[in-house]
Design an enzyme around this catalytic site. Structure first.
Site, mmCIF file in Angstrom:
data_model
loop_
_atom_site.group_PDB
_atom_site.id
_atom_site.type_symbol
_atom_site.label_atom_id
_atom_site.label_comp_id
_atom_site.label_asym_id
_atom_site.label_seq_id
_atom_site.Cartn_x
_atom_site.Cartn_y
_atom_site.Cartn_z
ATOM 1 N N GLU A 136 -6.391 -6.059 10.888
ATOM 2 C CA GLU A 136 -4.964 -5.734 10.926
ATOM 3 C C GLU A 136 -4.607 -5.054 12.240
ATOM 4 O OE1 GLU A 136 -1.669 -2.915 8.611
ATOM 5 O OE2 GLU A 136 -3.681 -3.168 7.766
ATOM 6 N N THR A 182 -0.850 5.286 12.525
ATOM 7 C CA THR A 182 -0.135 5.819 13.684
ATOM 8 C C THR A 182 -1.075 6.011 14.875
ATOM 9 O OG1 THR A 182 -0.560 8.115 13.050
ATOM 10 C CG2 THR A 182 1.438 7.071 12.156
ATOM 11 N N LEU A 190 15.177 -2.197 34.098
ATOM 12 C CA LEU A 190 15.512 -3.127 35.174
ATOM 13 C C LEU A 190 16.683 -4.038 34.818
ATOM 14 C CD1 LEU A 190 11.939 -4.122 36.410
ATOM 15 C CD2 LEU A 190 13.634 -2.745 37.632
ATOM 16 N N ILE A 231 7.448 -2.507 2.605
ATOM 17 C CA ILE A 231 6.620 -3.679 2.338
ATOM 18 C C ILE A 231 7.159 -4.890 3.106
ATOM 19 C CG2 ILE A 231 5.562 -5.117 0.580
ATOM 20 C CD1 ILE A 231 4.885 -2.027 0.580
ATOM 21 N N MET A 250 0.817 -1.206 0.000
ATOM 22 C CA MET A 250 0.000 0.000 0.000
ATOM 23 C C MET A 250 0.856 1.262 0.000
ATOM 24 S SD MET A 250 -3.195 -0.808 2.593
ATOM 25 C CE MET A 250 -2.185 -1.139 4.039
#
Length: 385
Positions: free
Chosen positions: A248, A371, A343, A160, A126
């Protein structure tokens, strides 16, 4: 609290996957990490394990189980071991839904048996250079030939996942110009054979994390795509993309939760073994408080991820709910993994420790699949804001 999302079949599958990971992946994972990808033959092993065909109907060689819960087990077990399976997650989570939703019977007979066997690995293309989340702004074009037998594909894609090993790529391209009142119109989807003339894989991208996942740039120069490899109808591709985004985003959310859970496991084991000032790191109150806070966040993320999984399996997971799950789980994972790395002290910065690799791998969760800022916009819109 008793967890109810998995049954005996899922737990039996978990045991099989855990044994497979310990025998086939952990001993060679450092080699994969150095190479920047899994060996192509590894996908045949996953196919033999049955992971590619779980949700594929039986008539095409799959198990015909209409559930994402086995995928969820995979997320938990790979994170637990501190490993990843390269682009295989994209093959199942992103490739399969488009075949299920859009492919004709003829296409399913061609595509799915090879999908299940690992003979054809799938990826989704995409994103383009310079467009990012603005999918409506894509420039890749696919022009239908005068006789209607094929399309001519030109353009480029980037970021991709699975792009190096892919045998077929679902490519999003413009078959028509956008309308003045609808920038999303004119996008179509094609199942492109990567052996086609004019198809090329560019750079394998050097990423901060996910080093074992082959992420690439793709280029198309007058690639002839047979008309029978058009998925769905012309110019309706954007709506198809929107339908699959919830699944997704659930996958990213669940994977992030699983990473956070694994981080607590890694940190707990480390602080119980590591000694400073004559005492184990686990004996300090600050360590106990930090891990307790992390565990509480993991518990909350698990509840959100499980609820989203149940909704997804029931066909009820909305875009806003998927966005909320992704936002919450990825932000939790960011905080938890960072604290667990702390830690570890200086050793947490060393790539030989799984927490360091996990820290780098996790960072992209708040970027890809939309995002965190895009997730907030989707949630806000659903609230009427």
């Amino acid at each position: 609290m008793r967890r109810t999302v998995f049954n005996e079949d899922h737990e039996a599958f978990r045991a099989t996957v855990r044994a497979f990971v310990e025998a086939e992946v952990v001993p060679v994972y450092d080699d994969w990490y150095a190479a920047g990808q899994v060996p192509r033959d590894f996908y045949y092993k996953l196919a033999e394990l049955g992971v590619f065909g779980i949700r594929v109907p039986e008539e095409y060689g799959g198990a015909g189980i209409d559930s994402h819960k086995f995928e969820a087990v995979m997320y938990e077990e790979t994170a637990r071991a501190g490993v990843t399976f390269g682009g295989s997650g994209v093959h199942v989570l992103l490739g399969l839904p488009y075949i299920e939703m859009l492919a004709t019977e003829e296409q399913k007979k061609r595509y799915l048996p090879k999908f299940v066997s690992g003979e054809e690995m799938w990826a989704l293309a995409m994103t383009e250079p310079g467009t990012g989340s603005d999918l409506a702004g894509m420039k890749t074009t696919a022009k239908r030939s005068a006789d209607g037998t094929h399309y001519v594909l030109n353009g480029a894609k980037t970021f991709i996942t699975g792009g190096v090993h892919a045998d077929r790529v679902i490519v999003c391209a413009r078959t028509s110009a956008p309308r003045e009142d609808d920038r999303r119109f004119g996008i179509s989807l094609f199942a492109v054979d990567t052996t086609s003339a004019g198809y090329s894989v560019g750079r394998k991208l050097d990423k901060l994390g996910l080093k074992v996942s082959d992420t690439a740039e793709l280029a198309f120069t007058d690639v002839k795509v047979p008309a029978e490899d058009l998925l769905g109808e012309e110019n309706k591709g954007f709506s198809y993309l929107g339908r699959n985004l919830p699944s997704e985003r659930w996958g990213i959310a669940f994977g992030a939760y699983a990473q956070a859970k694994a981080a607590v496991r890694f940190a707990q084991r480390y602080v119980q073994e590591r000694t400073v000032f004559g005492k184990t790191v686990a004996s300090f109150q600050n360590t106990k408080f930090e891990l307790a806070a992390c565990q509480a966040e993991v518990d909350a993320a698990e509840a959100v991820a499980d609820r989203a999984l149940e909704a997804l399996d029931a066909g009820e997971l909305t875009a806003a709910e998927a966005a909320s799950a992704k936002l919450f789980c990825t932000e939790v994972a960011h905080r938890v993994i960072d604290r667990c790395l702390q830690l570890h002290g200086g050793y947490g910065f060393m790539n030989e420790y799984p927490i360091a690799r996990l820290y780098a791998d996790n960072r992209v969760n708040r970027i890809y699949g939309g995002t965190s800022e895009v997730m907030k916009s989707i949630i806000a819109k659903s609230m009427g804001l």
